[in-house]
Design a protein around this motif. Structure first.
Motif, PDB file in Angstrom:
ATOM      1  N   GLN A 299     -49.612  74.873 156.547  1.00  0.00           N
ATOM      2  CA  GLN A 299     -49.779  73.721 157.413  1.00  0.00           C
ATOM      3  C   GLN A 299     -48.450  73.011 157.685  1.00  0.00           C
ATOM      4  OE1 GLN A 299     -53.624  71.444 156.604  1.00  0.00           O
ATOM      5  NE2 GLN A 299     -53.446  72.601 154.696  1.00  0.00           N
ATOM      6  N   GLY A 300     -47.350  73.712 157.389  1.00  0.00           N
ATOM      7  CA  GLY A 300     -46.034  73.172 157.690  1.00  0.00           C
ATOM      8  C   GLY A 300     -45.703  73.328 159.172  1.00  0.00           C
ATOM      9  N   LEU A 301     -44.694  72.622 159.614  1.00  0.00           N
ATOM     10  CA  LEU A 301     -44.362  72.610 161.044  1.00  0.00           C
ATOM     11  C   LEU A 301     -43.999  73.989 161.606  1.00  0.00           C
ATOM     12  CD1 LEU A 301     -42.411  69.239 161.422  1.00  0.00           C
ATOM     13  CD2 LEU A 301     -44.789  69.738 161.996  1.00  0.00           C
ATOM     14  N   PRO A 302     -43.246  74.841 160.904  1.00  0.00           N
ATOM     15  CA  PRO A 302     -42.976  76.162 161.493  1.00  0.00           C
ATOM     16  C   PRO A 302     -44.252  76.949 161.785  1.00  0.00           C
ATOM     17  CG  PRO A 302     -41.429  75.726 159.720  1.00  0.00           C
ATOM     18  CD  PRO A 302     -42.462  74.632 159.665  1.00  0.00           C
ATOM     19  N   MET A 303     -45.209  76.927 160.874  1.00  0.00           N
ATOM     20  CA  MET A 303     -46.452  77.665 161.082  1.00  0.00           C
ATOM     21  C   MET A 303     -47.298  77.022 162.184  1.00  0.00           C
ATOM     22  SD  MET A 303     -46.330  80.274 159.091  1.00  0.00           S
ATOM     23  CE  MET A 303     -48.015  80.844 158.885  1.00  0.00           C
ATOM     24  N   LEU A 304     -47.332  75.707 162.231  1.00  0.00           N
ATOM     25  CA  LEU A 304     -48.116  75.031 163.272  1.00  0.00           C
ATOM     26  C   LEU A 304     -47.528  75.285 164.655  1.00  0.00           C
ATOM     27  CD1 LEU A 304     -48.935  71.586 161.604  1.00  0.00           C
ATOM     28  CD2 LEU A 304     -50.424  73.582 161.838  1.00  0.00           C
ATOM     29  N   LEU A 305     -46.207  75.299 164.751  1.00  0.00           N
ATOM     30  CA  LEU A 305     -45.584  75.568 166.051  1.00  0.00           C
ATOM     31  C   LEU A 305     -45.778  77.025 166.465  1.00  0.00           C
ATOM     32  CD1 LEU A 305     -42.427  73.366 165.561  1.00  0.00           C
ATOM     33  CD2 LEU A 305     -44.104  73.102 167.402  1.00  0.00           C
ATOM     34  N   ALA A 306     -45.793  77.932 165.498  1.00  0.00           N
ATOM     35  CA  ALA A 306     -46.113  79.322 165.818  1.00  0.00           C
ATOM     36  C   ALA A 306     -47.524  79.429 166.376  1.00  0.00           C
ATOM     37  CB  ALA A 306     -45.948  80.198 164.578  1.00  0.00           C
ATOM     38  N   ALA A 307     -48.459  78.663 165.796  1.00  0.00           N
ATOM     39  CA  ALA A 307     -49.842  78.675 166.286  1.00  0.00           C
ATOM     40  C   ALA A 307     -49.946  78.085 167.691  1.00  0.00           C
ATOM     41  CB  ALA A 307     -50.734  77.899 165.317  1.00  0.00           C
ATOM     42  N   LEU A 308     -48.962  77.272 168.080  1.00  0.00           N
ATOM     43  CA  LEU A 308     -48.945  76.693 169.423  1.00  0.00           C
ATOM     44  C   LEU A 308     -48.216  77.587 170.423  1.00  0.00           C
ATOM     45  CD1 LEU A 308     -48.273  72.928 168.534  1.00  0.00           C
ATOM     46  CD2 LEU A 308     -50.399  73.906 169.436  1.00  0.00           C
ATOM     47  N   GLY A 309     -47.901  78.797 170.023  1.00  0.00           N
ATOM     48  CA  GLY A 309     -47.340  79.764 170.951  1.00  0.00           C
ATOM     49  C   GLY A 309     -45.839  79.952 170.909  1.00  0.00           C
ATOM     50  N   PHE A 310     -45.165  79.307 169.977  1.00  0.00           N
ATOM     51  CA  PHE A 310     -43.721  79.462 169.863  1.00  0.00           C
ATOM     52  C   PHE A 310     -43.388  80.704 169.035  1.00  0.00           C
ATOM     53  CE2 PHE A 310     -44.060  75.024 170.956  1.00  0.00           C
ATOM     54  CZ  PHE A 310     -42.914  74.751 171.670  1.00  0.00           C
ATOM     55  N   ASN A 311     -42.314  81.365 169.401  1.00  0.00           N
ATOM     56  CA  ASN A 311     -41.702  82.355 168.520  1.00  0.00           C
ATOM     57  C   ASN A 311     -40.773  81.585 167.586  1.00  0.00           C
ATOM     58  OD1 ASN A 311     -40.859  84.884 167.448  1.00  0.00           O
ATOM     59  ND2 ASN A 311     -39.025  84.768 168.727  1.00  0.00           N
ATOM     60  N   VAL A 312     -41.097  81.589 166.305  1.00  0.00           N
ATOM     61  CA  VAL A 312     -40.394  80.750 165.330  1.00  0.00           C
ATOM     62  C   VAL A 312     -39.590  81.649 164.398  1.00  0.00           C
ATOM     63  CG1 VAL A 312     -40.650  79.018 163.512  1.00  0.00           C
ATOM     64  CG2 VAL A 312     -42.247  79.034 165.449  1.00  0.00           C
ATOM     65  N   GLU A 313     -38.289  81.430 164.355  1.00  0.00           N
ATOM     66  CA  GLU A 313     -37.408  82.258 163.531  1.00  0.00           C
ATOM     67  C   GLU A 313     -36.456  81.366 162.745  1.00  0.00           C
ATOM     68  OE1 GLU A 313     -34.015  85.791 164.032  1.00  0.00           O
ATOM     69  OE2 GLU A 313     -34.892  84.809 165.782  1.00  0.00           O
ATOM     70  N   ARG A 314     -36.445  81.543 161.451  1.00  0.00           N
ATOM     71  CA  ARG A 314     -35.536  80.737 160.639  1.00  0.00           C
ATOM     72  C   ARG A 314     -34.102  81.205 160.819  1.00  0.00           C
ATOM     73  NH1 ARG A 314     -35.417  79.496 154.102  1.00  0.00           N
ATOM     74  NH2 ARG A 314     -33.523  78.232 154.204  1.00  0.00           N
ATOM     75  N   VAL A 315     -33.189  80.253 160.926  1.00  0.00           N
ATOM     76  CA  VAL A 315     -31.755  80.528 160.985  1.00  0.00           C
ATOM     77  C   VAL A 315     -31.214  80.367 159.573  1.00  0.00           C
ATOM     78  CG1 VAL A 315     -29.539  79.841 161.966  1.00  0.00           C
ATOM     79  CG2 VAL A 315     -31.637  79.666 163.351  1.00  0.00           C
ATOM     80  N   PHE A 316     -30.786  81.454 158.960  1.00  0.00           N
ATOM     81  CA  PHE A 316     -30.291  81.383 157.592  1.00  0.00           C
ATOM     82  C   PHE A 316     -28.820  80.999 157.581  1.00  0.00           C
ATOM     83  CE2 PHE A 316     -34.072  83.953 157.042  1.00  0.00           C
ATOM     84  CZ  PHE A 316     -34.597  83.446 155.863  1.00  0.00           C
ATOM     85  N   PHE A 317     -28.474  80.128 156.648  1.00  0.00           N
ATOM     86  CA  PHE A 317     -27.095  79.691 156.480  1.00  0.00           C
ATOM     87  C   PHE A 317     -26.441  80.485 155.356  1.00  0.00           C
ATOM     88  CE2 PHE A 317     -28.955  75.294 157.628  1.00  0.00           C
ATOM     89  CZ  PHE A 317     -28.876  75.586 158.982  1.00  0.00           C
ATOM     90  N   ALA A 318     -25.109  80.478 155.341  1.00  0.00           N
ATOM     91  CA  ALA A 318     -24.386  81.075 154.228  1.00  0.00           C
ATOM     92  C   ALA A 318     -24.701  80.317 152.956  1.00  0.00           C
ATOM     93  CB  ALA A 318     -22.885  81.051 154.506  1.00  0.00           C
ATOM     94  N   SER A 319     -25.001  81.035 151.891  1.00  0.00           N
ATOM     95  CA  SER A 319     -25.316  80.397 150.616  1.00  0.00           C
ATOM     96  C   SER A 319     -24.046  79.886 149.966  1.00  0.00           C
ATOM     97  CB  SER A 319     -25.998  81.399 149.681  1.00  0.00           C
ATOM     98  OG  SER A 319     -26.038  80.900 148.357  1.00  0.00           O
ATOM     99  N   PRO A 320     -24.040  78.633 149.476  1.00  0.00           N
ATOM    100  CA  PRO A 320     -22.834  78.121 148.811  1.00  0.00           C
ATOM    101  C   PRO A 320     -22.550  78.851 147.510  1.00  0.00           C
ATOM    102  CG  PRO A 320     -24.669  76.606 148.539  1.00  0.00           C
ATOM    103  CD  PRO A 320     -25.115  77.642 149.530  1.00  0.00           C
ATOM    104  N   ARG A 321     -23.561  79.494 146.935  1.00  0.00           N
ATOM    105  CA  ARG A 321     -23.355  80.202 145.665  1.00  0.00           C
ATOM    106  C   ARG A 321     -23.028  81.677 145.875  1.00  0.00           C
ATOM    107  NH1 ARG A 321     -28.122  77.906 141.611  1.00  0.00           N
ATOM    108  NH2 ARG A 321     -27.404  75.747 141.582  1.00  0.00           N
ATOM    109  N   MET A 322     -23.702  82.295 146.884  1.00  0.00           N
ATOM    110  CA  MET A 322     -23.595  83.735 147.052  1.00  0.00           C
ATOM    111  C   MET A 322     -22.593  84.145 148.122  1.00  0.00           C
ATOM    112  SD  MET A 322     -27.690  84.450 146.918  1.00  0.00           S
ATOM    113  CE  MET A 322     -27.516  86.196 147.312  1.00  0.00           C
ATOM    114  N   GLY A 323     -22.190  83.158 148.959  1.00  0.00           N
ATOM    115  CA  GLY A 323     -21.254  83.479 150.023  1.00  0.00           C
ATOM    116  C   GLY A 323     -21.885  84.238 151.172  1.00  0.00           C
TER     117      GLY A 323
END
Length: 332
Positions: A299-323
């Motif tokens: 019931q989070g916003l990414p899933m709700l927006l996907a249900a509203l017809g959006f293609n939802v893709e997370r943008v991953f950032f560089a990890s401060p620990r793993m580089g």
């Protein structure tokens, strides 16, 4: 529920921070937040890395963005990193839960959190405990002008100051100012009345229960570490840690607290998602920034927006620990 209420009210509490901070002449008192000089801001923007959680929203040939924020942060966390800045520049508008830099909204919030003259006083024992916590936190007389539940929530939020966490450096507040600098339209996804109806009460029994709940967290010294963990998860992009929030927050251990959490977080998500979708579907791309706890679960916003017809893709950032990319949060 304690940390949820504290974080939700942090951006509101920042409006009165300068009023409640005690004088800095007491050596053991944390210093009040200082204005950011231009040179510091320039250096901060130049060296900033991406923090938090960002999703790309695609629909009808347009791209919008969803960003999970935190309302209490460290001073150098305010500045958006390269990927976040690109999204901000590409969007036509910036949408926040509340634009606290809007004078009308700020005035309405200030009125809402001010103690009512006709409200019954707290029970004497609770009032003494609040006063003791305020004295220990080096807060001035301005705290007493707030509603009782706002007083203790401000105390809880400011318990992070020893770790460098302060609502004066809240991400949403900075984004509101940054958007104005970019000449972007700034939109509020909610109204002060909507938020206040969930956060504050005129029922003396409910007020006393909220004050007791937060005091227990303050007196047990749990508030600071819990806030620290929440902030750390945001800093390092650990979405899984937020998904498991109920396992470690010590705040959802009764049916009453679970019900309050559902109303404060999950219950607001459908309206927030619809508002974001409406802005996008009006023909304008939007950078929507909402507290990170609204991003998790079915019931989070990414899933709700996907249900509203959006293609939802997370943008991953560089990890401060793993580089590199975060290996622990592989799901969109």
């Amino acid at each position: 529920m304690r940390i949820v209420r504290q974080v939700l009210l942090a951006a509101i509490g920042v409006l009165g921070l300068h009023a409640v901070h005690a004088a800095d002449s007491v050596p053991t008192c944390p210093s009040a937040p200082q204005p950011v000089a231009q040179a510091e801001a320039t250096a901060g923007m130049r060296t900033a890395r991406d923090r938090g959680f960002l999703w790309r929203l695609e629909k009808d040939g347009r791209t919008s963005w969803l960003y999970g924020t935190i309302h209490v942060a460290k001073r150098n966390w305010m500045y958006p990193g390269p990927a976040t800045r690109r999204a901000l520049h590409d969007a036509d508008s910036v949408a926040l839960e509340l634009d606290v830099l809007d004078p009308a909204i700020a005035a309405e919030l200030s009125t809402a959190i001010t103690a009512r003259a006709d409200a019954p006083p707290l029970p004497a024992g609770l009032a003494r405990r609040v006063q003791a916590q305020a004295a220990a936190a080096c807060l001035g007389e301005g705290l007493g002008r707030m509603r009782p539940e706002m007083q203790v929530m401000t105390l809880a939020v400011l318990s992070g100051r020893a770790r460098g966490l302060d609502p004066a450096y809240g991400i949403d507040v900075f984004l509101a100012g940054y958007a104005r600098g970019l000449k972007k339209a700034v939109v509020s996804l909610e109204t002060p009345a909507q938020q206040m109806s969930l956060l504050l009460s005129d029922d003396p029994a409910e007020v006393a229960q909220t004050v007791e709940d937060v005091l227990q967290s303050l007196e047990s010294k749990n508030a600071g570490p819990q806030l620290d963990r929440l902030a750390g998860a945001w800093d390092e992009g650990r979405l899984a840690d937020l998904e498991n929030y109920a396992d470690w927050c010590e705040c959802l251990d009764t049916p009453e607290r679970r019900k309050s959490y559902d109303a404060l977080v999950i219950g607001r998500n459908p309206s927030l998602a619809r508002h974001v979708a409406d802005i996008h579907q009006s023909g304008h791309s939007v950078f929507a920034a909402v507290g990170a706890l609204h991003m998790v679960g079915p019931q989070g916003l990414p899933m709700l927006l996907a249900a509203l017809g959006f293609n939802v893709e997370r943008v991953f950032f560089a990890s401060p620990r793993m580089g590199g990319q975060s290996a622990s949060d592989a799901r969109p």
